[in-house]
Design a protein around this motif. Structure first.
Motif, PDB file in Angstrom:
ATOM      1  N   LEU A 480      -2.438  -8.119  13.048  1.00  0.00           N
ATOM      2  CA  LEU A 480      -3.281  -6.925  12.970  1.00  0.00           C
ATOM      3  C   LEU A 480      -2.536  -5.835  12.197  1.00  0.00           C
ATOM      4  CD1 LEU A 480      -4.303  -6.897  16.748  1.00  0.00           C
ATOM      5  CD2 LEU A 480      -5.426  -8.118  14.866  1.00  0.00           C
ATOM      6  N   ALA A 481      -2.986  -5.569  10.969  1.00  0.00           N
ATOM      7  CA  ALA A 481      -2.360  -4.551  10.127  1.00  0.00           C
ATOM      8  C   ALA A 481      -3.186  -3.276  10.197  1.00  0.00           C
ATOM      9  CB  ALA A 481      -2.253  -5.031   8.683  1.00  0.00           C
ATOM     10  N   GLY A 482      -2.571  -2.216  10.741  1.00  0.00           N
ATOM     11  CA  GLY A 482      -3.243  -0.931  10.847  1.00  0.00           C
ATOM     12  C   GLY A 482      -2.676   0.080   9.878  1.00  0.00           C
ATOM     13  N   ALA A 483      -2.603   1.335  10.300  1.00  0.00           N
ATOM     14  CA  ALA A 483      -2.139   2.398   9.406  1.00  0.00           C
ATOM     15  C   ALA A 483      -0.627   2.404   9.255  1.00  0.00           C
ATOM     16  CB  ALA A 483      -2.611   3.755   9.926  1.00  0.00           C
ATOM     17  N   TYR A 484       0.108   2.105  10.336  1.00  0.00           N
ATOM     18  CA  TYR A 484       1.558   2.244  10.286  1.00  0.00           C
ATOM     19  C   TYR A 484       2.317   0.980  10.702  1.00  0.00           C
ATOM     20  CZ  TYR A 484       0.539   7.221   9.862  1.00  0.00           C
ATOM     21  OH  TYR A 484       0.070   8.430   9.430  1.00  0.00           O
ATOM     22  N   THR A 485       1.668   0.045  11.363  1.00  0.00           N
ATOM     23  CA  THR A 485       2.380  -1.137  11.852  1.00  0.00           C
ATOM     24  C   THR A 485       1.542  -2.391  11.674  1.00  0.00           C
ATOM     25  OG1 THR A 485       1.515  -0.841  14.106  1.00  0.00           O
ATOM     26  CG2 THR A 485       3.645   0.203  13.593  1.00  0.00           C
ATOM     27  N   ASP A 559       0.926 -12.070   3.629  1.00  0.00           N
ATOM     28  CA  ASP A 559      -0.504 -12.079   3.934  1.00  0.00           C
ATOM     29  C   ASP A 559      -0.850 -11.272   5.172  1.00  0.00           C
ATOM     30  OD1 ASP A 559      -1.005 -13.617   1.760  1.00  0.00           O
ATOM     31  OD2 ASP A 559      -1.273 -15.509   2.844  1.00  0.00           O
ATOM     32  N   HIS A 560       0.152 -10.700   5.839  1.00  0.00           N
ATOM     33  CA  HIS A 560      -0.115  -9.980   7.082  1.00  0.00           C
ATOM     34  C   HIS A 560      -0.619  -8.561   6.837  1.00  0.00           C
ATOM     35  CE1 HIS A 560       2.972 -12.811   9.224  1.00  0.00           C
ATOM     36  NE2 HIS A 560       1.838 -13.417   8.894  1.00  0.00           N
ATOM     37  N   GLY A 561      -0.558  -8.091   5.599  1.00  0.00           N
ATOM     38  CA  GLY A 561      -1.062  -6.764   5.278  1.00  0.00           C
ATOM     39  C   GLY A 561       0.051  -5.747   5.117  1.00  0.00           C
ATOM     40  N   LEU A 562      -0.251  -4.664   4.406  1.00  0.00           N
ATOM     41  CA  LEU A 562       0.706  -3.589   4.146  1.00  0.00           C
ATOM     42  C   LEU A 562       0.183  -2.292   4.746  1.00  0.00           C
ATOM     43  CD1 LEU A 562       3.209  -2.381   2.726  1.00  0.00           C
ATOM     44  CD2 LEU A 562       1.743  -2.026   0.708  1.00  0.00           C
ATOM     45  N   PRO A 563       0.817  -1.766   5.782  1.00  0.00           N
ATOM     46  CA  PRO A 563       0.386  -0.460   6.331  1.00  0.00           C
ATOM     47  C   PRO A 563       0.611   0.647   5.304  1.00  0.00           C
ATOM     48  CG  PRO A 563       1.770  -1.663   7.896  1.00  0.00           C
ATOM     49  CD  PRO A 563       1.888  -2.379   6.586  1.00  0.00           C
ATOM     50  N   LEU A 564      -0.439   1.358   4.954  1.00  0.00           N
ATOM     51  CA  LEU A 564      -0.362   2.385   3.910  1.00  0.00           C
ATOM     52  C   LEU A 564      -0.134   3.788   4.454  1.00  0.00           C
ATOM     53  CD1 LEU A 564      -3.185   1.365   1.386  1.00  0.00           C
ATOM     54  CD2 LEU A 564      -0.725   1.003   1.193  1.00  0.00           C
ATOM     55  N   GLY A 565      -0.059   3.945   5.770  1.00  0.00           N
ATOM     56  CA  GLY A 565       0.112   5.280   6.341  1.00  0.00           C
ATOM     57  C   GLY A 565       1.356   5.995   5.817  1.00  0.00           C
ATOM     58  N   PRO A 566       2.555   5.383   5.886  1.00  0.00           N
ATOM     59  CA  PRO A 566       3.744   6.048   5.357  1.00  0.00           C
ATOM     60  C   PRO A 566       3.649   6.339   3.857  1.00  0.00           C
ATOM     61  CG  PRO A 566       4.347   4.221   6.786  1.00  0.00           C
ATOM     62  CD  PRO A 566       2.873   4.121   6.556  1.00  0.00           C
ATOM     63  N   VAL A 567       3.047   5.432   3.115  1.00  0.00           N
ATOM     64  CA  VAL A 567       2.914   5.632   1.664  1.00  0.00           C
ATOM     65  C   VAL A 567       2.054   6.860   1.374  1.00  0.00           C
ATOM     66  CG1 VAL A 567       2.107   4.601  -0.495  1.00  0.00           C
ATOM     67  CG2 VAL A 567       3.217   3.168   1.231  1.00  0.00           C
ATOM     68  N   LEU A 568       0.902   6.961   2.037  1.00  0.00           N
ATOM     69  CA  LEU A 568       0.024   8.104   1.807  1.00  0.00           C
ATOM     70  C   LEU A 568       0.668   9.408   2.265  1.00  0.00           C
ATOM     71  CD1 LEU A 568      -3.483   6.666   2.797  1.00  0.00           C
ATOM     72  CD2 LEU A 568      -2.612   7.142   0.516  1.00  0.00           C
ATOM     73  N   ALA A 569       1.413   9.364   3.380  1.00  0.00           N
ATOM     74  CA  ALA A 569       2.075  10.577   3.851  1.00  0.00           C
ATOM     75  C   ALA A 569       3.088  11.074   2.823  1.00  0.00           C
ATOM     76  CB  ALA A 569       2.756  10.301   5.199  1.00  0.00           C
ATOM     77  N   VAL A 570       3.845  10.154   2.232  1.00  0.00           N
ATOM     78  CA  VAL A 570       4.817  10.536   1.208  1.00  0.00           C
ATOM     79  C   VAL A 570       4.104  11.074  -0.031  1.00  0.00           C
ATOM     80  CG1 VAL A 570       6.565   9.650  -0.367  1.00  0.00           C
ATOM     81  CG2 VAL A 570       6.604   8.969   2.033  1.00  0.00           C
ATOM     82  N   LEU A 571       3.011  10.424  -0.440  1.00  0.00           N
ATOM     83  CA  LEU A 571       2.281  10.880  -1.624  1.00  0.00           C
ATOM     84  C   LEU A 571       1.722  12.288  -1.424  1.00  0.00           C
ATOM     85  CD1 LEU A 571       0.350   7.653  -2.714  1.00  0.00           C
ATOM     86  CD2 LEU A 571       2.315   8.720  -3.833  1.00  0.00           C
ATOM     87  N   TYR A 572       1.184  12.561  -0.258  1.00  0.00           N
ATOM     88  CA  TYR A 572       0.655  13.904  -0.002  1.00  0.00           C
ATOM     89  C   TYR A 572       1.785  14.931   0.064  1.00  0.00           C
ATOM     90  CZ  TYR A 572      -4.160  12.461   0.775  1.00  0.00           C
ATOM     91  OH  TYR A 572      -5.445  11.989   0.600  1.00  0.00           O
ATOM     92  N   ALA A 573       2.939  14.529   0.603  1.00  0.00           N
ATOM     93  CA  ALA A 573       4.080  15.446   0.632  1.00  0.00           C
ATOM     94  C   ALA A 573       4.554  15.761  -0.788  1.00  0.00           C
ATOM     95  CB  ALA A 573       5.218  14.834   1.451  1.00  0.00           C
TER      96      ALA A 573
END
Length: 582
Positions: A480-485, A559-573
Motif C-alpha cells: 500500500l503506497a500512500g503519501a509518505y510511506t 513496483d510497490h510505488g513511490l510516495p510523493l509527499g516528501p517530493v512535493l513538500a520539498v518542491l513547494y519549499a
C-alpha cells in the motif's frame, strides 16, 4: 420517430467546442494599450460577453432553452465588438467562437425538438386517453427554493452594478474639475507609478498596467487637490463587475430553473394527463429508474429521476434496515409495477404511483427534472463492497470472482487520468496560493484573512495520494503506497476492504485501517467514470475470498510505488524560497 438524442447533439460537444474556442480567442486577443486619446475605461459590454460565455457552458447541459436566446446574443456581441482586429489569428479565433455558438444553438434546438417528439410518442402510446392525478399529492412546491435564491442573487447583482456605476460617475465628476498635469515616470511597482510633475514635486499614483510605462517616459495626470490619477486610466469598476457576475450568473440560472420547474409541475395539475404503465425500481443512490412495462429483466432503462413519496407507507421505499446500517438504509432494488402520470420526456415532471412492499401503493413526485440515462449508464444495484465484506454476500463476491482469471504476475491499481489531472490542477492552485501569501508578507498586509492558508501544510500529502497512490497485490499480500510511506499487509492480516464516499478502507485483523481519500464520487458519477479504486475494492475482495485468484509471483520493490509527499513538500519549499529571493 427516434426518441433518442443524436450523438453530435450531446451537450458535452457544444461545451468542449465553446470552451476551446473561447480559450484560444482569449489567448490570441491583442493587449489594449491605454492612452489619453483611448483611455482604458470600464468595459460593461465585455463583462456581459464574458458572463454569457461562462454561463453558456452550464446552460448547454442544464438549460438548453436559454441558449437559444443567449447564444445568438453572444454571437452578435462577438461580431460587433471583436471584428475587425489588427491580428488575423485573433479574427480567426473569434470566428471559431461564433461557429461554436452556432453549433451549440443547433444542438440545443435538436434537444428541444427531441422533447417534443417524446411527448408525441407518449400521446400516441396512450391513444389520447387521459386521467386525472391521484389525490393527496399536496400543494405545488416545485421551484420555490431556486426562485427565492435566484431573486436574492439578482438583487445582489443589481446592487453591485449600481455601486460600480456610482464609482464611475464620481470619477467622471472629479475628472471634469481636474487639471491636466504632465509628469515623468521615476519608477514603478506592481500597482503604482512614482512620478515627478512639472513643478518638481514627486507623487505616487495608482496604475492598473504599470508595465506599460517605461522609466523616464512622460505621462499625463489629472489632479484635483489631493485627488490624482492617470488620464489614460479612469476608475476601474472591475471588482464590482466581478461581483455582479458572481451573483448575477447563478441568479439567472436559479431563476430560470425555478420558473421552468414550476411551469412543468403546474402543467401536470391543470387537468387530465396521459397515463402509462411501466416498471420502476429504486437504486442505492436514491435514483428512481423507469423501464418499459415488458422489460421484466430491467435491461434498458428509459428514464432516471429523483422522486420523493408524498403518501408515506409504513415500510416506505426502503426495506427493513440492519442494526448497523441505520444511517444508510438498504434500498429495495426490485422491479415493481408502476403508473406514470404525465408525458415522460427529458427534463419533464412526473407523478409516479408504484406498488409498495406491503401491497399498498406509494405516490411519488419528481424532485428534479427527468433525465434520459446516457449511453449504457444504469442503476446502482449492488450494495457497496465495504458492506459486502463486513457481512459477506457470496453471490456478489462470486460474480466478481467469476469475471476474473488467475494470474501469475502481480496486479496493480492506481489513480485514473481524471484524478491525476484534477490533482495537477490542485497543485497549480496551491502554488498560486503560496505566492499570494508571500506577496502579502512582503507588502506588509498579512492579516487574519490568510489564516485559512495554514491548511497548505496538508496539501502535499493529499496531492501526493491523488497523484500516485498504488496498491500492488502479489503472492505475499498487498503493498500500500500512500503519501509518505509504503506499507505491507499479508493476506492473512487482511480482514476487509471497502469504500465510502471516495475513501478506501483496508482493514487489518488487529483493527488498524488504511483509509486514504482517493477520489470525488459526485464528480466521477457526473462524468460517468468508473473510479479505479472501486475496481480495486472489487478485485481485492474477490482475491481475499478466493485465494486461487491471487498472483503467484512476488513483486519487485520498484513496483510497490513511490510516495510523493516528501517530493512535493520539498518542491513547494523551493518554490516559496525562490519567490522570497527573486
Amino acid at each position: 420517430m427516434d426518441p433518442r438524442l443524436p450523438g453530435w447533439a450531446q451537450p458535452r460537444y457544444p461545451v468542449l467546442a465553446l470552451l476551446m474556442t473561447v480559450i484560444a480567442a482569449t489567448i490570441l486577443e491583442p493587449e489594449p494599450l491605454c492612452t489619453v486619446a483611448a483611455p482604458c475605461g470600464p468595459d460593461w459590454v465585455g463583462m456581459i460577453q464574458v458572463g454569457l460565455a461562462v454561463v453558456q457552458l452550464l446552460w448547454y447541459v442544464r438549460l438548453p432553452e436559454l441558449t437559444l436566446v443567449s447564444g445568438p446574443v453572444l454571437a452578435v456581441i462577438v461580431a460587433v465588438e471583436e471584428f475587425p482586429l489588427p491580428d488575423t489569428a485573433s479574427d480567426v479565433a473569434n470566428a471559431a467562437v461564433i461557429a461554436a455558438l452556432a453549433f451549440g444553438w443547433a444542438a440545443s434546438w435538436q434537444r428541444l425538438a427531441l422533447r417534443r417528439r417524446q411527448r408525441c410518442l407518449a400521446e400516441q402510446a396512450t391513444a389520447g386517453v387521459r386521467h386525472p392525478l391521484p389525490g393527496g399529492i399536496g400543494p405545488l412546491r416545485r421551484g420555490i427554493v431556486p426562485l427565492v435564491a435566484g431573486l436574492v442573487l439578482c438583487v445582489v447583482a443589481g446592487v453591485t452594478t449600481g455601486l460600480g456605476l456610482w464609482g464611475i460617475h464620481e470619477d467622471e465628476q472629479r475628472a471634469a474639475k481636474a487639471v491636466s498635469v504632465r509628469a515623468v515616470v521615476l519608477g514603478k511597482t506592481e500597482e503604482t507609478l512614482r512620478v515627478r510633475t512639472s513643478d518638481g514635486s514627486k507623487r505616487t499614483v495608482s496604475a492598473s498596467f504599470p508595465e506599460d510605462y517605461d522609466t523616464g517616459s512622460v505621462v499625463t495626470l489629472l489632479s484635483d487637490g489631493d485627488w490624482i490619477r492617470l488620464a489614460a486610466e479612469p476608475y476601474d469598476a472591475f471588482g464590482w463587475q466581478l461581483l455582479t457576475l458572481a451573483a448575477g450568473l447563478p441568479g439567472l440560472t436559479f431563476l430560470a430553473t425555478g420558473v421552468l420547474a414550476r411551469r412543468r409541475a403546474a402543467a401536470l395539475r391543470r387537468g387530465p394527463v396521459p397515463l402509462l404503465r411501466v416498471l420502476q425500481r429504486l437504486d442505492h443512490n436514491g435514483d428512481t429508474w423507469i423501464y418499459a412495462a415488458d422489460d421484466t429483466a430491467g435491461s434498458a432503462p428509459l428514464l432516471r429521476c429523483l422522486a420523493y413519496p408524498v403518501i408515506d407507507d409504513e415500510a416506505g421505499e426502503f426495506g427493513p434496515s440492519d442494526d448497523g446500517d441505520e444511517d444508510w438504509p438498504r434500498a429495495d432494488t426490485r422491479l415493481r409495477e408502476a403508473v406514470l402520470y404525465g408525458p415522460p420526456y427529458d427534463a419533464g415532471e412526473l407523478v409516479i404511483v408504484a406498488a409498495a412492499p406491503d401491497g399498498g401503493r406509494s405516490v411519488m413526485l419528481t424532485a428534479g427534472p427527468v433525465r434520459l440515462p446516457p449511453g449504457d449508464q444504469g442503476p446502482e444495484l449492488e450494495w457497496p463492497v465495504e458492506d459486502a465484506v463486513e457481512q459477506p454476500d457470496p453471490e456478489l463476491v462470486g460474480r466478481i470472482a467469476t469475471s476474473m482469471r488467475p494470474v501469475a504476475r502481480p496486479v496493480r491499481w492506481g489513480p485514473s487520468v481524471f484524478t491525476r489531472c484534477a490533482a495537477l490542477l490542485g497543485a497549480v492552485i496551491a502554488a498560486a496560493v503560496i505566492k499570494f501569501v508571500l506577496d502579502e508578507v512582503r507588502a506588509g498586509t498579512l492579516g487574519w484573512h490568510v489564516l485559512p492558508m495554514l491548511g497548505l501544510a496538508f496539501v502535499p500529502g493529499a496531492l501526493a495520494t491523488f497523484l500516485n497512490w498504488r496498491i500492488t497485490a502479489d503472492c505475499s499480500g498487498l503493498w500500500l503506497a500512500g503519501a509518505y510511506t509504503v506499507r505491507h499487509l499479508t493476506w492473512d492480516e487482511l480482514r476487509a476492504v471497502g469504500y465510502t464516499g471516495g475513501v478506501m478502507e483496508i482493514r487489518r485483523a488487529d483493527a488498524k485501517t488504511w483509509a486514504p481519500s482517493l477520489g470525488w464520487p459526485w464528480m466521477e458519477r457526473r462524468l460517468r467514470l468508473r473510479p479505479s479504486y472501486v475496481r480495486a475494492v472489487e478485485e481485492i475482495s474477490a482475491m481475499h475470498s478466493h485465494p486461487e485468484l491471487r498472483p503467484t509471483e512476488e513483486s519487485p520493490e520498484r513496483d510497490h510505488g513511490l510516495p510523493l509527499g516528501p517530493v512535493l513538500a520539498v518542491l513547494y519549499a523551493l518554490w516559496a524560497a525562490a519567490l522570497l529571493i527573486l
